[in-house]
Design an enzyme around this catalytic site. Structure first.
Site, mmCIF file in Angstrom:
data_model
loop_
_atom_site.group_PDB
_atom_site.id
_atom_site.type_symbol
_atom_site.label_atom_id
_atom_site.label_comp_id
_atom_site.label_asym_id
_atom_site.label_seq_id
_atom_site.Cartn_x
_atom_site.Cartn_y
_atom_site.Cartn_z
ATOM 1 N N VAL A 169 0.778 -1.040 -0.081
ATOM 2 C CA VAL A 169 -0.066 0.028 0.035
ATOM 3 C C VAL A 169 0.926 1.007 0.013
ATOM 4 C CG1 VAL A 169 -2.004 -1.004 1.146
ATOM 5 C CG2 VAL A 169 -0.174 -0.085 2.732
ATOM 6 N N HIS A 219 -4.504 -4.252 -2.326
ATOM 7 C CA HIS A 219 -4.922 -3.805 -0.932
ATOM 8 C C HIS A 219 -5.050 -2.343 -0.847
ATOM 9 C CE1 HIS A 219 -3.539 -7.820 0.784
ATOM 10 N NE2 HIS A 219 -4.490 -7.925 0.130
ATOM 11 N N SER A 246 4.770 -14.254 1.369
ATOM 12 C CA SER A 246 4.680 -15.549 1.828
ATOM 13 C C SER A 246 3.384 -16.172 1.440
ATOM 14 C CB SER A 246 4.873 -15.354 3.429
ATOM 15 O OG SER A 246 3.978 -14.731 3.802
ATOM 16 N N LEU A 283 15.964 -9.599 -2.572
ATOM 17 C CA LEU A 283 15.169 -9.101 -3.967
ATOM 18 C C LEU A 283 15.819 -7.825 -4.621
ATOM 19 C CD1 LEU A 283 11.571 -9.452 -2.443
ATOM 20 C CD2 LEU A 283 12.420 -10.487 -4.565
#
Ligand SMILES: [Zn+2]
Length: 279
Positions: free
Chosen positions: A101, A117, A220, A263
């Site tokens: 978000v 979201h 996850s 990442l």
């Protein structure tokens, strides 16, 4: 199932990749994850029902959020966000479905971002539906709380708030919608206890169904709002690759590539690799 990072390069070279991103992608920007690598939730978020039912809960939410906002708003895209935007421009990556978000994909220059979201950049009045920019509501809060010390110590939490002393919270003044006067202001995000808008879910399913592969980054998949896309891809025989730290809900039957690596560095290397040897 392979854990070889080179398999990610092969998927991106083939093109038509859809990304599904989660909180793990933004931790390198200083926004913490709900869950540790063990998959256990470290924070108990406020539910929408609590926020809307109880003026004391609203006072607590907005006081904490007011303290956290300058830090949340100052978060900048990290190399992972930048690399994804590059991969999109290079044509290797299509739409990005994000559970985050924080708006950092867009800040990095990505387009076709589906915010599953919602976004903390806006606030919505639950009484009349009016939407406001968060900066605007922040100005109202400052006017309503001229003596409030928003420099309170404490770590930023995943929802962009900071846990502060009850005594500070009790002195905080919440603000009202200027259209209808209601104090039922809510961040324009899908809070716990709410569900994602049906048309947005349908749009994301269509992205996944038309993808050559689904690349899950920093999630996850603990919540069904993201996991259902992995299940759909797996059922259609679309390869699913996951890059994240630690536990995920996805099973080895559903995943063809599983990489446990940072990442930012991983995505930067992939983008550089594709730029060197496109196609
Ligand atoms: Zn209103």
């Amino acid at each position: 199932m392979t854990t070889d990072p080179d398999a990610l390069r092969d998927l991106l070279r083939a093109g038509g990749v859809v990304a599904l991103t989660g909180a793990g992608l933004s931790t390198e920007s200083g926004i913490p994850d709900y869950r540790g690598p063990d998959g256990n939730r470290r924070f108990q978020p406020m539910t929408a029902q609590e926020l809307l039912a109880d003026p004391v809960a609203r006072q607590r939410y907005w006081a904490r959020s007011y303290v956290g906002w300058p830090r949340f708003a100052a978060a900048r895209p990290n190399p992972g966000h930048v690399a994804l935007a590059q991969l999109q421009r290079a044509g290797a990556l299509g739409p990005i479905i994000t559970q985050n978000v924080d708006g950092l994909h867009q800040s990095a220059g990505a387009d076709r971002v589906a915010e599953l979201h919602g976004s903390l950049t806006h606030v919505v009045c639950m009484h009349c539906g009016e939407r406001y920019r968060r900066e605007t509501v922040d100005e109202w809060l400052t006017l309503a709380n001229p003596d409030f010390d928003r420099s309170a110590e404490g770590p930023l939490r995943p929802d962009g708030d900071v846990a502060i002393a009850d005594e500070l919270i009790s002195r905080f003044h919440i603000v009202h919608c200027i259209i209808c006067g209601s104090d039922l202001l809510k961040p324009d995000v899908v809070m716990f206890g709410e569900s994602v808008a049906k048309d947005l879910v349908a749009q994301c399913f269509s992205y996944v169904e038309n993808a050559s592969s689904l690349l899950v980054l920093g999630s996850s998949l603990a919540v069904m709002s993201g996991y259902r896309f992995v299940r759909r891809a797996a059922r259609l025989g679309i390869p699913v690759a996951i890059v994240t730290h630690g536990w995920t809900r996805a099973t080895d039957d559903e995943v063809s590539v599983r990489v446990d690596a940072p990442l930012g560095a991983t995505l930067t290397a992939l983008a550089a690799d594709l730029a060197r040897a496109p196609g």
